[in-house]
Design a protein around this motif. Structure first.
Motif, PDB file in Angstrom:
ATOM      1  N   ASN A  11      -5.713 -21.852 144.172  1.00  0.00           N
ATOM      2  CA  ASN A  11      -4.644 -21.342 143.318  1.00  0.00           C
ATOM      3  C   ASN A  11      -3.750 -20.440 144.181  1.00  0.00           C
ATOM      4  OD1 ASN A  11      -3.080 -19.895 141.470  1.00  0.00           O
ATOM      5  ND2 ASN A  11      -4.689 -19.855 139.918  1.00  0.00           N
ATOM      6  N   PRO A  12      -2.458 -20.754 144.294  1.00  0.00           N
ATOM      7  CA  PRO A  12      -1.586 -19.947 145.165  1.00  0.00           C
ATOM      8  C   PRO A  12      -1.469 -18.489 144.720  1.00  0.00           C
ATOM      9  CG  PRO A  12      -0.292 -21.479 143.820  1.00  0.00           C
ATOM     10  CD  PRO A  12      -1.735 -21.870 143.658  1.00  0.00           C
ATOM     11  N   ASP A  13      -1.793 -18.222 143.460  1.00  0.00           N
ATOM     12  CA  ASP A  13      -1.733 -16.843 142.969  1.00  0.00           C
ATOM     13  C   ASP A  13      -3.021 -16.073 143.226  1.00  0.00           C
ATOM     14  OD1 ASP A  13       0.855 -17.247 141.933  1.00  0.00           O
ATOM     15  OD2 ASP A  13       0.035 -18.092 140.073  1.00  0.00           O
ATOM     16  N   GLU A  14      -4.023 -16.745 143.811  1.00  0.00           N
ATOM     17  CA  GLU A  14      -5.326 -16.117 144.044  1.00  0.00           C
ATOM     18  C   GLU A  14      -5.698 -16.286 145.518  1.00  0.00           C
ATOM     19  OE1 GLU A  14      -6.769 -14.328 141.890  1.00  0.00           O
ATOM     20  OE2 GLU A  14      -5.736 -14.913 140.051  1.00  0.00           O
ATOM     21  N   PRO A  15      -5.287 -15.367 146.391  1.00  0.00           N
ATOM     22  CA  PRO A  15      -5.542 -15.518 147.830  1.00  0.00           C
ATOM     23  C   PRO A  15      -7.017 -15.580 148.202  1.00  0.00           C
ATOM     24  CG  PRO A  15      -4.673 -13.323 147.320  1.00  0.00           C
ATOM     25  CD  PRO A  15      -4.507 -14.147 146.089  1.00  0.00           C
ATOM     26  N   THR A  16      -7.897 -15.057 147.355  1.00  0.00           N
ATOM     27  CA  THR A  16      -9.322 -15.107 147.689  1.00  0.00           C
ATOM     28  C   THR A  16      -9.828 -16.548 147.732  1.00  0.00           C
ATOM     29  OG1 THR A  16      -9.972 -14.868 145.352  1.00  0.00           O
ATOM     30  CG2 THR A  16      -9.793 -12.850 146.667  1.00  0.00           C
ATOM     31  N   GLN A  17      -9.178 -17.448 147.020  1.00  0.00           N
ATOM     32  CA  GLN A  17      -9.646 -18.828 147.004  1.00  0.00           C
ATOM     33  C   GLN A  17      -9.422 -19.506 148.355  1.00  0.00           C
ATOM     34  OE1 GLN A  17      -8.329 -21.076 143.598  1.00  0.00           O
ATOM     35  NE2 GLN A  17      -8.989 -19.531 142.131  1.00  0.00           N
ATOM     36  N   ALA A  18      -8.244 -19.347 148.933  1.00  0.00           N
ATOM     37  CA  ALA A  18      -7.996 -19.905 150.268  1.00  0.00           C
ATOM     38  C   ALA A  18      -8.900 -19.236 151.292  1.00  0.00           C
ATOM     39  CB  ALA A  18      -6.527 -19.718 150.648  1.00  0.00           C
ATOM     40  N   ALA A  19      -9.135 -17.928 151.130  1.00  0.00           N
ATOM     41  CA  ALA A  19     -10.016 -17.209 152.052  1.00  0.00           C
ATOM     42  C   ALA A  19     -11.449 -17.726 151.942  1.00  0.00           C
ATOM     43  CB  ALA A  19      -9.961 -15.713 151.767  1.00  0.00           C
ATOM     44  N   ALA A  20     -11.854 -18.096 150.730  1.00  0.00           N
ATOM     45  CA  ALA A  20     -13.207 -18.614 150.531  1.00  0.00           C
ATOM     46  C   ALA A  20     -13.381 -19.976 151.196  1.00  0.00           C
ATOM     47  CB  ALA A  20     -13.515 -18.716 149.034  1.00  0.00           C
ATOM     48  N   ALA A  66     -29.066  -7.873 151.673  1.00  0.00           N
ATOM     49  CA  ALA A  66     -28.735  -7.561 153.064  1.00  0.00           C
ATOM     50  C   ALA A  66     -28.669  -8.805 153.931  1.00  0.00           C
ATOM     51  CB  ALA A  66     -29.766  -6.590 153.628  1.00  0.00           C
ATOM     52  N   ARG A  67     -29.194  -9.914 153.458  1.00  0.00           N
ATOM     53  CA  ARG A  67     -29.208 -11.142 154.248  1.00  0.00           C
ATOM     54  C   ARG A  67     -27.996 -12.035 153.987  1.00  0.00           C
ATOM     55  NH1 ARG A  67     -34.859 -12.391 156.172  1.00  0.00           N
ATOM     56  NH2 ARG A  67     -35.941 -10.414 155.859  1.00  0.00           N
ATOM     57  N   PHE A  68     -27.081 -11.574 153.151  1.00  0.00           N
ATOM     58  CA  PHE A  68     -25.922 -12.391 152.789  1.00  0.00           C
ATOM     59  C   PHE A  68     -24.605 -11.704 153.129  1.00  0.00           C
ATOM     60  CE2 PHE A  68     -29.185 -14.178 150.054  1.00  0.00           C
ATOM     61  CZ  PHE A  68     -28.897 -15.535 150.067  1.00  0.00           C
ATOM     62  N   THR A  69     -23.649 -12.513 153.553  1.00  0.00           N
ATOM     63  CA  THR A  69     -22.258 -12.090 153.581  1.00  0.00           C
ATOM     64  C   THR A  69     -21.649 -12.503 152.253  1.00  0.00           C
ATOM     65  OG1 THR A  69     -22.062 -12.371 155.972  1.00  0.00           O
ATOM     66  CG2 THR A  69     -20.020 -12.401 154.682  1.00  0.00           C
ATOM     67  N   VAL A  70     -21.088 -11.559 151.525  1.00  0.00           N
ATOM     68  CA  VAL A  70     -20.535 -11.831 150.193  1.00  0.00           C
ATOM     69  C   VAL A  70     -19.059 -12.185 150.312  1.00  0.00           C
ATOM     70  CG1 VAL A  70     -20.071 -10.911 147.900  1.00  0.00           C
ATOM     71  CG2 VAL A  70     -22.190 -10.286 149.080  1.00  0.00           C
ATOM     72  N   VAL A  71     -18.680 -13.311 149.724  1.00  0.00           N
ATOM     73  CA  VAL A  71     -17.285 -13.745 149.678  1.00  0.00           C
ATOM     74  C   VAL A  71     -16.876 -13.849 148.218  1.00  0.00           C
ATOM     75  CG1 VAL A  71     -15.679 -15.622 150.184  1.00  0.00           C
ATOM     76  CG2 VAL A  71     -17.405 -14.971 151.870  1.00  0.00           C
ATOM     77  N   ARG A  72     -15.880 -13.104 147.837  1.00  0.00           N
ATOM     78  CA  ARG A  72     -15.396 -13.083 146.459  1.00  0.00           C
ATOM     79  C   ARG A  72     -14.417 -14.232 146.225  1.00  0.00           C
ATOM     80  NH1 ARG A  72     -16.713 -11.281 141.372  1.00  0.00           N
ATOM     81  NH2 ARG A  72     -14.811 -11.344 140.115  1.00  0.00           N
ATOM     82  N   VAL A  73     -14.554 -14.904 145.076  1.00  0.00           N
ATOM     83  CA  VAL A  73     -13.630 -15.975 144.687  1.00  0.00           C
ATOM     84  C   VAL A  73     -13.089 -15.621 143.302  1.00  0.00           C
ATOM     85  CG1 VAL A  73     -13.275 -18.456 144.486  1.00  0.00           C
ATOM     86  CG2 VAL A  73     -15.151 -17.597 145.903  1.00  0.00           C
ATOM     87  N   ASP A  74     -11.836 -15.217 143.236  1.00  0.00           N
ATOM     88  CA  ASP A  74     -11.228 -14.789 141.978  1.00  0.00           C
ATOM     89  C   ASP A  74     -10.345 -15.890 141.394  1.00  0.00           C
ATOM     90  OD1 ASP A  74     -12.238 -12.080 141.874  1.00  0.00           O
ATOM     91  OD2 ASP A  74     -10.874 -11.637 143.542  1.00  0.00           O
ATOM     92  N   GLY A  75      -9.968 -15.696 140.126  1.00  0.00           N
ATOM     93  CA  GLY A  75      -9.018 -16.612 139.505  1.00  0.00           C
ATOM     94  C   GLY A  75      -9.407 -16.993 138.095  1.00  0.00           C
ATOM     95  N   PRO A  76      -8.477 -17.612 137.365  1.00  0.00           N
ATOM     96  CA  PRO A  76      -8.762 -18.079 136.006  1.00  0.00           C
ATOM     97  C   PRO A  76      -9.596 -19.350 136.053  1.00  0.00           C
ATOM     98  CG  PRO A  76      -6.548 -18.721 136.640  1.00  0.00           C
ATOM     99  CD  PRO A  76      -7.078 -17.862 137.756  1.00  0.00           C
ATOM    100  N   ASP A  77     -10.151 -19.706 134.924  1.00  0.00           N
ATOM    101  CA  ASP A  77     -10.972 -20.911 134.795  1.00  0.00           C
ATOM    102  C   ASP A  77     -10.081 -22.150 134.967  1.00  0.00           C
ATOM    103  OD1 ASP A  77     -12.630 -22.976 134.045  1.00  0.00           O
ATOM    104  OD2 ASP A  77     -13.290 -22.060 132.168  1.00  0.00           O
ATOM    105  N   TYR A  78     -10.272 -22.874 136.070  1.00  0.00           N
ATOM    106  CA  TYR A  78      -9.399 -24.019 136.342  1.00  0.00           C
ATOM    107  C   TYR A  78      -9.570 -25.136 135.315  1.00  0.00           C
ATOM    108  CZ  TYR A  78     -13.095 -27.154 137.945  1.00  0.00           C
ATOM    109  OH  TYR A  78     -14.187 -27.966 137.987  1.00  0.00           O
ATOM    110  N   ARG A  79     -10.725 -25.177 134.635  1.00  0.00           N
ATOM    111  CA  ARG A  79     -10.975 -26.268 133.684  1.00  0.00           C
ATOM    112  C   ARG A  79     -10.032 -26.210 132.491  1.00  0.00           C
ATOM    113  NH1 ARG A  79     -16.338 -25.416 135.623  1.00  0.00           N
ATOM    114  NH2 ARG A  79     -16.599 -23.594 134.320  1.00  0.00           N
ATOM    115  N   HIS A  80      -9.436 -25.041 132.255  1.00  0.00           N
ATOM    116  CA  HIS A  80      -8.588 -24.890 131.072  1.00  0.00           C
ATOM    117  C   HIS A  80      -7.182 -24.407 131.414  1.00  0.00           C
ATOM    118  CE1 HIS A  80     -12.293 -25.624 129.012  1.00  0.00           C
ATOM    119  NE2 HIS A  80     -12.835 -24.578 129.590  1.00  0.00           N
ATOM    120  N   ARG A  81      -6.836 -24.452 132.693  1.00  0.00           N
ATOM    121  CA  ARG A  81      -5.523 -23.994 133.121  1.00  0.00           C
ATOM    122  C   ARG A  81      -4.440 -24.921 132.567  1.00  0.00           C
ATOM    123  NH1 ARG A  81      -5.319 -23.987 139.263  1.00  0.00           N
ATOM    124  NH2 ARG A  81      -7.193 -22.716 138.987  1.00  0.00           N
TER     125      ARG A  81
END
Length: 324
Positions: free
Chosen positions: A28-37, A184-199
């Protein structure tokens, strides 16, 4: 009963996700965390291809990135798509399963045998890391410690940050320490945004009449028709890891007399069943109350709120499929 090798060999993405790749994920172009993920997922998959360095002469392993990747975010942002993409990008041996499927594997094989077999893998991908039972989570966290110590990379998805798992459900100090150790054994990556199933899509279809249910089912040989209470009763007799086989190859599922579930136990079984329907892209038609009434307001305010909302989202998408 399947042999141990067959149980492990079956751990692969479900049909809905057999064709997904990083290239098919549309951020989603409005949610930069998605491309980062997507970038984080690609980089993690590339690291899996490089053998982890063993401990040196003095017992210390050179500093490396955490052996785990934890995709955290709300439902409907494509975390499972990314997890399956990681799995597809890695050459074997590798395994993919839901949290329920992994706990079932340990129960079927025993802890030591599960560790032995999975330690031979480069990657273990676990979808829907959530808590229904602190005992299960303690078991899996111990499993993941053993596997990451053996050089296995672990990728997982969840709606809850790893150090917050169980918040609002369990408060035992020992359990909290267990989860913090696992985090402690994980790198956490956040993925934000609205539910794509109902966009941009309409609301869920209205419930069907029983006559419409019968007519639709008659036109689809092999489809199922069940009373909601009878279905819930049958699910109670099966381990959730078997729900997928229950609907494998079914062209559509029809449920009569839908109403709010009576308690959390039934609710969590319905969630697991809905997940397996979604994994296999099985259309769902219901009569009775609308899908939005499946879980009570009290349940939607509780510790399993995210699971229930995800279930409604997925069932709504499948209900639209039944009208096409």
């Amino acid at each position: 009963m399947l042999a141990p090798a067959e149980l492990v060999a079956e751990l692969a993405p479900p049909p809905r996700f057999t064709g997904v790749r990083f290239e098919t994920y549309v951020p989603n172009p409005d949610e930069p965390t998605q491309a980062a993920a997507v970038t984080a997922g690609r980089e993690f998959a590339a690291r899996v291809a490089v053998p982890r360095r063993r401990k040196g002469m003095f017992g210390r392993r050179p500093q490396e990135p955490a052996p785990g990747l934890y995709l955290d975010g709300g439902f409907g942002v494509g975390k499972t798509h990314l997890l399956a993409s990681i799995w597809h990008a890695v050459t074997g041996p590798k395994a993919y399963g839901t949290f329920v499927e992994i706990t079932h594997l340990v129960g079927a094989l025993g802890f030591a045998e599960s560790v032995r077999r999975l330690s031979e893998h480069k990657l273990l991908a676990i979808d829907e890391f959530e808590l229904d039972d602190p005992g299960d989570t303690t078991l899996v966290s111990r499993l993941l410690r053993e596997l990451t110590d053996a050089g296995v990379h672990v990728a997982t998805t969840s709606n809850t940050l790893p150090d917050k798992l169980g918040e609002g459900r369990f408060a035992a100090d020992e359990f909290i320490r267990e989860i913090q150790s696992l985090a402690a054994r994980f790198t956490v990556v956040r993925v934000d945004g609205p539910d794509y199933r109902h966009r941009g899509l309409p609301d869920a279809p209205d419930p069907w009449t029983d006559a419409e249910i019968d007519g639709h089912a008659a036109a689809l040989p092999g489809s199922t028709v069940d009373d909601f209470d009878a279905l819930c009763g049958h699910l109670a007799k099966l381990h959730p890891s078997r729900y997928g086989k229950l609907v494998a190859g079914v062209p559509a599922v029809h449920i009569k007399g839908l109403h709010a579930v009576p308690d959390q136990d039934v609710g969590l079984r319905v969630v697991a069943f809905a997940d397996r329907l979604y994994d296999r892209a099985v259309p769902v038609a219901v009569s009775g109350e609308p899908l939005s009434a499946l879980f009570t307001d009290e349940m939607l305010r509780g510790g399993y709120r995210k699971k229930y909302l995800r279930s409604i989202s997925r069932l709504t998408a499948l209900a639209r499929d039944a009208t096409e």
